[in-house]
Enzyme design. Structure first.
Site, PDB file in Angstrom:
ATOM      1  N   CYS A 305       0.833  -1.205   0.000  1.00 29.89           N
ATOM      2  CA  CYS A 305       0.000   0.000   0.000  1.00 29.89           C
ATOM      3  C   CYS A 305       0.868   1.256   0.000  1.00 29.89           C
ATOM      4  O   CYS A 305       0.359   2.364  -0.115  1.00 29.89           O
ATOM      5  CB  CYS A 305      -0.940   0.002   1.201  1.00 29.89           C
ATOM      6  SG  CYS A 305      -0.147  -0.382   2.752  1.00 29.89           S
ATOM      7  N   ARG A 335       9.302 -10.566   1.098  1.00 35.33           N
ATOM      8  CA  ARG A 335       9.664 -10.501   2.515  1.00 35.33           C
ATOM      9  C   ARG A 335      10.725 -11.512   2.824  1.00 35.33           C
ATOM     10  O   ARG A 335      10.597 -12.674   2.457  1.00 35.33           O
ATOM     11  CB  ARG A 335       8.442 -10.835   3.379  1.00 35.33           C
ATOM     12  CG  ARG A 335       7.457  -9.744   3.288  1.00 35.33           C
ATOM     13  CD  ARG A 335       6.619  -9.708   4.500  1.00 35.33           C
ATOM     14  NE  ARG A 335       5.641  -8.670   4.268  1.00 35.33           N
ATOM     15  CZ  ARG A 335       4.586  -8.476   5.019  1.00 35.33           C
ATOM     16  NH1 ARG A 335       4.387  -9.253   6.055  1.00 35.33           N
ATOM     17  NH2 ARG A 335       3.766  -7.505   4.749  1.00 35.33           N
ATOM     18  N   GLU A 337      11.832 -13.841   5.228  1.00 38.22           N
ATOM     19  CA  GLU A 337      11.299 -14.501   6.421  1.00 38.22           C
ATOM     20  C   GLU A 337      12.416 -15.381   6.971  1.00 38.22           C
ATOM     21  O   GLU A 337      12.934 -16.231   6.269  1.00 38.22           O
ATOM     22  CB  GLU A 337      10.085 -15.372   6.070  1.00 38.22           C
ATOM     23  CG  GLU A 337       8.941 -14.633   5.387  1.00 38.22           C
ATOM     24  CD  GLU A 337       8.001 -13.942   6.375  1.00 38.22           C
ATOM     25  OE1 GLU A 337       8.299 -13.937   7.588  1.00 38.22           O
ATOM     26  OE2 GLU A 337       6.977 -13.411   5.917  1.00 38.22           O
ATOM     27  N   ARG A 346       4.127 -19.637   3.428  1.00 39.06           N
ATOM     28  CA  ARG A 346       5.043 -18.585   3.890  1.00 39.06           C
ATOM     29  C   ARG A 346       6.165 -18.507   2.868  1.00 39.06           C
ATOM     30  O   ARG A 346       6.975 -19.409   2.740  1.00 39.06           O
ATOM     31  CB  ARG A 346       5.583 -18.861   5.295  1.00 39.06           C
ATOM     32  CG  ARG A 346       6.458 -17.709   5.812  1.00 39.06           C
ATOM     33  CD  ARG A 346       6.851 -17.888   7.252  1.00 39.06           C
ATOM     34  NE  ARG A 346       5.708 -17.856   8.137  1.00 39.06           N
ATOM     35  CZ  ARG A 346       5.148 -16.751   8.613  1.00 39.06           C
ATOM     36  NH1 ARG A 346       5.642 -15.570   8.325  1.00 39.06           N
ATOM     37  NH2 ARG A 346       4.112 -16.820   9.407  1.00 39.06           N
ATOM     38  N   GLU A 354      -4.223  -5.939  -2.647  1.00 36.00           N
ATOM     39  CA  GLU A 354      -4.116  -4.939  -1.580  1.00 36.00           C
ATOM     40  C   GLU A 354      -5.190  -3.878  -1.801  1.00 36.00           C
ATOM     41  O   GLU A 354      -5.262  -3.252  -2.858  1.00 36.00           O
ATOM     42  CB  GLU A 354      -2.712  -4.313  -1.594  1.00 36.00           C
ATOM     43  CG  GLU A 354      -2.484  -3.228  -0.565  1.00 36.00           C
ATOM     44  CD  GLU A 354      -2.319  -3.736   0.868  1.00 36.00           C
ATOM     45  OE1 GLU A 354      -2.297  -4.968   1.083  1.00 36.00           O
ATOM     46  OE2 GLU A 354      -2.247  -2.891   1.776  1.00 36.00           O
ATOM     47  N   ASP A 418      -7.148  -9.195  12.201  1.00 34.79           N
ATOM     48  CA  ASP A 418      -6.546 -10.298  11.452  1.00 34.79           C
ATOM     49  C   ASP A 418      -7.631 -11.292  11.088  1.00 34.79           C
ATOM     50  O   ASP A 418      -8.515 -11.575  11.901  1.00 34.79           O
ATOM     51  CB  ASP A 418      -5.505 -11.020  12.329  1.00 34.79           C
ATOM     52  CG  ASP A 418      -4.112 -10.431  12.181  1.00 34.79           C
ATOM     53  OD1 ASP A 418      -3.948  -9.504  11.359  1.00 34.79           O
ATOM     54  OD2 ASP A 418      -3.198 -10.893  12.882  1.00 34.79           O
ATOM     55  N   GLU A 437      -3.075 -16.956   9.339  1.00 29.15           N
ATOM     56  CA  GLU A 437      -3.515 -15.589   9.024  1.00 29.15           C
ATOM     57  C   GLU A 437      -3.530 -15.449   7.510  1.00 29.15           C
ATOM     58  O   GLU A 437      -2.492 -15.526   6.868  1.00 29.15           O
ATOM     59  CB  GLU A 437      -2.566 -14.566   9.647  1.00 29.15           C
ATOM     60  CG  GLU A 437      -3.043 -13.148   9.402  1.00 29.15           C
ATOM     61  CD  GLU A 437      -1.969 -12.083   9.579  1.00 29.15           C
ATOM     62  OE1 GLU A 437      -1.157 -12.187  10.505  1.00 29.15           O
ATOM     63  OE2 GLU A 437      -1.969 -11.138   8.765  1.00 29.15           O
ATOM     64  N   ASN A 440      -5.750  -9.278   6.543  1.00 35.64           N
ATOM     65  CA  ASN A 440      -6.094  -8.395   7.651  1.00 35.64           C
ATOM     66  C   ASN A 440      -6.760  -7.140   7.115  1.00 35.64           C
ATOM     67  O   ASN A 440      -6.754  -6.886   5.912  1.00 35.64           O
ATOM     68  CB  ASN A 440      -4.845  -8.045   8.456  1.00 35.64           C
ATOM     69  CG  ASN A 440      -3.780  -7.441   7.595  1.00 35.64           C
ATOM     70  OD1 ASN A 440      -4.075  -6.620   6.720  1.00 35.64           O
ATOM     71  ND2 ASN A 440      -2.547  -7.816   7.798  1.00 35.64           N
ATOM     72  N   CYS A 466      -6.176  -0.068   5.061  1.00 33.48           N
ATOM     73  CA  CYS A 466      -5.771  -1.000   4.017  1.00 33.48           C
ATOM     74  C   CYS A 466      -6.116  -2.414   4.427  1.00 33.48           C
ATOM     75  O   CYS A 466      -6.336  -2.692   5.603  1.00 33.48           O
ATOM     76  CB  CYS A 466      -4.282  -0.877   3.684  1.00 33.48           C
ATOM     77  SG  CYS A 466      -3.202  -1.701   4.856  1.00 33.48           S
ATOM     78  N   ARG A 473      -2.188 -17.743   0.633  1.00 31.71           N
ATOM     79  CA  ARG A 473      -2.686 -18.193   1.940  1.00 31.71           C
ATOM     80  C   ARG A 473      -4.156 -18.555   1.890  1.00 31.71           C
ATOM     81  O   ARG A 473      -4.595 -19.509   2.515  1.00 31.71           O
ATOM     82  CB  ARG A 473      -2.463 -17.097   2.979  1.00 31.71           C
ATOM     83  CG  ARG A 473      -1.004 -16.823   3.248  1.00 31.71           C
ATOM     84  CD  ARG A 473      -0.688 -17.032   4.706  1.00 31.71           C
ATOM     85  NE  ARG A 473       0.709 -16.770   4.943  1.00 31.71           N
ATOM     86  CZ  ARG A 473       1.170 -16.006   5.932  1.00 31.71           C
ATOM     87  NH1 ARG A 473       0.301 -15.427   6.756  1.00 31.71           N
ATOM     88  NH2 ARG A 473       2.450 -15.829   6.098  1.00 31.71           N
TER      89      ARG A 473
HETATM   90  P1  ATP Z   1       2.594 -13.529   9.605  1.00 30.74           P
HETATM   91  O1  ATP Z   1       2.327 -13.159  11.036  1.00 30.74           O
HETATM   92  O2  ATP Z   1       1.974 -14.812   9.186  1.00 30.74           O
HETATM   93  O3  ATP Z   1       4.028 -13.391   9.239  1.00 30.74           O
HETATM   94  P2  ATP Z   1       2.154 -10.857   8.844  1.00 30.74           P
HETATM   95  O4  ATP Z   1       1.548 -10.311  10.063  1.00 30.74           O
HETATM   96  O5  ATP Z   1       3.598 -10.641   8.601  1.00 30.74           O
HETATM   97  O6  ATP Z   1       1.835 -12.432   8.739  1.00 30.74           O
HETATM   98  P3  ATP Z   1       0.986  -8.890   7.226  1.00 30.74           P
HETATM   99  O7  ATP Z   1       2.165  -8.023   7.352  1.00 30.74           O
HETATM  100  O8  ATP Z   1      -0.223  -8.542   7.965  1.00 30.74           O
HETATM  101  O9  ATP Z   1       1.349 -10.384   7.577  1.00 30.74           O
HETATM  102  O10 ATP Z   1       0.670  -9.100   5.652  1.00 30.74           O
HETATM  103  C1  ATP Z   1      -0.637  -9.129   5.122  1.00 30.74           C
HETATM  104  C2  ATP Z   1      -0.955 -10.428   4.442  1.00 30.74           C
HETATM  105  O11 ATP Z   1       0.050 -10.781   3.506  1.00 30.74           O
HETATM  106  C3  ATP Z   1      -1.002 -11.626   5.373  1.00 30.74           C
HETATM  107  O12 ATP Z   1      -2.235 -11.715   5.997  1.00 30.74           O
HETATM  108  C4  ATP Z   1      -0.763 -12.761   4.430  1.00 30.74           C
HETATM  109  O13 ATP Z   1      -1.942 -13.093   3.738  1.00 30.74           O
HETATM  110  C5  ATP Z   1       0.211 -12.182   3.457  1.00 30.74           C
HETATM  111  N1  ATP Z   1       1.602 -12.534   3.797  1.00 30.74           N
HETATM  112  C6  ATP Z   1       2.432 -11.898   4.627  1.00 30.74           C
HETATM  113  N2  ATP Z   1       3.636 -12.483   4.669  1.00 30.74           N
HETATM  114  C7  ATP Z   1       3.562 -13.539   3.808  1.00 30.74           C
HETATM  115  C8  ATP Z   1       4.481 -14.533   3.386  1.00 30.74           C
HETATM  116  N3  ATP Z   1       5.721 -14.553   3.842  1.00 30.74           N
HETATM  117  N4  ATP Z   1       4.067 -15.454   2.491  1.00 30.74           N
HETATM  118  C9  ATP Z   1       2.818 -15.436   2.009  1.00 30.74           C
HETATM  119  N5  ATP Z   1       1.907 -14.513   2.360  1.00 30.74           N
HETATM  120  C10 ATP Z   1       2.265 -13.574   3.249  1.00 30.74           C
HETATM  121 ZN    ZN Z   2      -1.320  -2.156   3.599  1.00 36.35          ZN
HETATM  122 MG    MG Z   3       5.263 -11.791   8.893  1.00 38.55          MG
END
Ligand code: ATP
Ligand code: ZN
Ligand code: MG
Length: 534
Positions: A305, A335, A337, A346, A354, A418, A437, A440, A466, A473
């Site tokens: 966003c 990301r 991770e 993940r 978005e 969430d 998750e 959100n 947003c 997921r």
């Molecule tokens: P998590 O706690 O599972 O790491 P997050 O809190 O980091 O999630 P947000 O930052 O809220 O996730 O991102 C918004 C959305 O993007 C998540 O709800 C999910 O659907 C998706 N998302 C985030 N990180 C990932 C990832 N590494 N792989 C796939 N989808 C992701």
């Molecule tokens: Zn956003």
């Molecule tokens: Mg995360």
């Protein structure tokens, strides 16, 4: 946070005897009224614990909390003295000096010693003391100094938050649904070769998986996004560092961001040594490549966003255009991770729809509520999933001084809902880890409109919101509860899958990799017969 220090006020001439009782009177007023103003709890205000008159100087020993901090307290003292001594004795204020300012923080907190004004830091495990260098009146007013205090305050708040990223409260949940599938869809997708891992957290999706992912995204757009009047925009997926500074991501989550660098030159001739090396050695060592690159000046799409706030930066909006409702699905997010990478649930590179909106607080709350209703309908009626919503308050939304219990469930304040779906392959419903998750919905308050200076023509407050729909997921959680047999899929979803002929799977000599995988794929192809040619 407690701040102490000695404030020395220099007067334009020595204080006459008859002025002394006036000073005592002024100090009483300051301690009882003016230094407490703005602090609900007087302890968070400021206090003059003693003072001394020395010819042309008045020296105050100060102790303050976080509401009326020592910088603000010093300036208030200065102003009241200037007014009272000026009016009654024609004495002016020459200058201020804050000697040995010290910040005492709860807990063990680390702060960079290389910051301006920071002289020394020590901690005994329960408290941290930050000793600052002497400050002049102009130092006290400098934005750098104010930002330093804000940083220190934020670190303390984070410490109090106890290392937890967020505060989780169940908000709403669906009825229990009958689930007959308990396998890990990620593993099946890999076994049958619908996805292939090409690098850490990156996969190639073959046409069959792309087909069902697209069906799910289209269904979501038709059931949730479009009925609420959101319009599609196309956002870039690489942003200059300044954007991340303003959104706060660089300060908050730099450890999970992916960066991009530009080449040092466009002149290919200058790359010749590197090219020759790769030619002969047939390797591309990153350390060598790095020599030809600028330091990173971009980060790759993190929240997706970011460009929305970037677009409206410095713009002045009027009622006619508000609220603004857009969505973007033009590319991936990235990301880093650290762990827990798993199949397509993940990822390092993932896809998301978005949804973003901007308006007055009542607009933003109303849109969030409508979106939440549609999400609920989509989860419960369209996809028939077992789901729950949680109200999560990230630590940075905690209001200073507000205790945790009071944060619960005032969902009309900035914060996040969430959306979680039960994934039975990970455990029973009672197991927190068995809830994925998937997305959100957030209200940011002025978190972005302030740094990006997004303004209303009549000075009204503007908020943003947003919502991220993580496509992979959502698909994983759907498959986790419904399995791979299209006969068990929700009707509407199946309808969308059937809109176009189902593409062929890759079944060849070496692929899928295992015998079991090949067998499973053959079964799947049979199950999908009615849909095309799997
Ligand atoms: P998590 O706690 O599972 O790491 P997050 O809190 O980091 O999630 P947000 O930052 O809220 O996730 O991102 C918004 C959305 O993007 C998540 O709800 C999910 O659907 C998706 N998302 C985030 N990180 C990932 C990832 N590494 N792989 C796939 N989808 C992701
Ligand atoms: Zn956003
Ligand atoms: Mg995360």
């Amino acid at each position: 946070m407690r701040i102490t220090g000695v404030l020395e006020v220099t007067l334009s001439k020595p204080l006459p005897e008859e002025a002394k009782s006036k000073v005592v009177e002024v100090i009483q007023y300051l301690n009882n009224v003016y230094l407490k103003r703005g602090a609900r709890d007087p302890v968070e205000g400021a206090h003059i614990s003693s003072f001394e008159l020395k010819e042309d100087k008045i020296v105050f020993v100060l102790e303050t909390g976080s509401r009326v901090r020592i910088d603000e307290a010093s300036l208030r003292i200065r102003n009241v003295l200037a007014q009272e001594l000026g009016k009654n004795f024609r004495i002016g204020i020459r200058g201020l000096r804050l000697i040995e300012p010290k910040i005492v923080l709860e807990g063990s907190i680390s702060i960079s010693l290389s910051l301006p004004f920071v002289k020394n830091i020590y901690s005994d495990g329960t408290k941290t003391v930050v000793e600052l260098s002497e400050l002049s009146e102009s130092d006290l007013k400098k934005p750098i100094f104010l930002r330093l205090l804000r940083l220190v305050e934020e670190k303390e708040r984070r410490y109090r938050w106890g290392g937890k990223g967020e505060h989780w409260v169940l908000y709403k949940k669906s009825a229990e649904k009958t689930v007959k599938f308990f396998d890990d869809p990620n593993k099946i997708l890999e076994d049958i070769g619908w996805i292939k891992r090409v690098s850490i957290g990156q996969w190639i999706y073959t046409p069959p998986l792309t087909h069902i992912l697209n069906a799910l995204k289209r269904l979501f757009l038709d059931e949730v996004v479009k009925p609420l009047g959101f319009d599609e925009a196309t956002f870039p997926k690489m942003y200059p560092l300044e954007v991340g500074l303003k959104t706060g991501h660089l300060k908050g989550v730099i450890n999970s961001m992916v960066f991009a660098s530009l080449p040092k030159t466009y002149n290919i001739a200058e790359f010749e040594p590197l090219i020759d090396y790769m030619y002969v050695m047939d390797t591309a060592p990153p350390e060598e490549v790095q020599k030809y690159l600028e330091p990173p000046s971009y980060f790759l799409c993190f929240a997706q966003c970011e460009p929305f706030y970037w677009f409206f930066e410095n713009e002045i909006l009027d009622d006619a255009v508000l609220p603004i409702k857009w969505y973007d699905m033009s590319g991936p997010s990235f990301r880093w991770e650290a762990g827990g990478l798993h199949g397509i649930e993940r990822l390092i590179e993932f896809h998301r729809i978005e949804i973003v909106w901007l308006g007055k607080p009542e607009h933003v709350i109303d849109i969030r509520n409508k979106l939440m209703e549609r999400y609920e309908y989509f989860l419960d009626k369209v996809l028939d999933l077992e789901w729950r919503f949680a109200w999560v308050t990230p630590w940075f939304y905690e209001q200073a001084g507000v205790v945790e219990e009071k944060l619960e469930l005032d969902i009309n304040t900035p914060g996040t809902i969430d959306i979680e779906v039960w994934v039975p392959y990970k455990g029973g419903r009672d197991d927190k880890k068995a809830w994925l998750e998937v997305g959100n919905i957030s209200i940011h308050g002025t978190k972005f409109t302030e740094p990006f200076r997004i303004k209303h023509n009549r000075g009204e407050i503007l908020w943003t919101g947003c919502s991220g729909f993580g496509s992979e997921r959502w698909l994983v959680s759907l498959l986790a509860q419904k399995g791979f047999n299209p006969d068990n899929w929700p009707k509407k979803f199946l309808e969308y899958v059937k809109k176009e002929p189902f593409p062929r799977s890759v079944l060849t000599v070496t692929y899928p990799k295992t015998k079991d995988g090949k067998e499973f794929l053959k079964n799947i192809i049979k199950m999908f017969e009615g849909l095309g040619n799997a």
